[in-house]
Scaffold this motif. Structure first.
Motif, short mmCIF file in Angstrom:
data_model
loop_
_atom_site.label_atom_id
_atom_site.label_comp_id
_atom_site.label_asym_id
_atom_site.label_seq_id
_atom_site.Cartn_x
_atom_site.Cartn_y
_atom_site.Cartn_z
N GLU A 146 0.84 -1.19 0.00
CA GLU A 146 0.00 0.00 0.00
C GLU A 146 0.88 1.24 0.00
N VAL B 161 1.68 4.78 1.44
CA VAL B 161 1.43 5.45 2.72
C VAL B 161 2.06 6.84 2.71
N ASP C 6 4.19 9.65 4.32
CA ASP C 6 5.25 9.68 5.32
C ASP C 6 6.13 10.91 5.10
N ALA D 273 2.33 -2.70 9.43
CA ALA D 273 3.11 -2.19 8.29
C ALA D 273 4.58 -2.54 8.49
#
Length: 97
Positions: A31, A33, A35, A63
């Motif tokens: 996925e 994400v 950050d 994760a």
């Protein structure tokens, strides 16, 4: 947001000795994400257990930077530390991790 964080932490740290889980399914999906201004792709490792009555239970979702031997070892140690016992059969894909 704090209520959601509290609920997620409770889910992620709950003990797993209240149900017998003889079958364990492990997999990961990737996925994107957010950050610190970047959007890297990370592995989301998932453990689903099947109890003796055939019901499925999501045991853990975490994760990791990628699927690796180390990330799966850490993930599985976490399940053990949360008192998952009695697993007789594990299903996973052919990931090197």
């Amino acid at each position: 947001m704090a209520t959601l964080d509290t609920a997620l932490q409770a889910f992620a740290s709950r003990r797993l000795d209240d149900v017998t889980i003889p079958h364990l399914m492990l997999d990961a999906r990737y996925e994107k994400v957010h950050d610190v201004g970047a959007v890297p792709t990370r592995a989301v490792q998932i453990a689903v257990g099947i109890d003796t009555a055939g019901h499925r239970h999501v045991l853990a979702v975490e994760a990791a930077d990628r699927e690796s031997e180390n990330s799966w070892e850490t993930f599985l140690i976490g399940l053990k530390e949360r008192c998952l016992t009695g697993v007789q059969y594990v299903v996973s894909d052919i990931s090197r991790g």
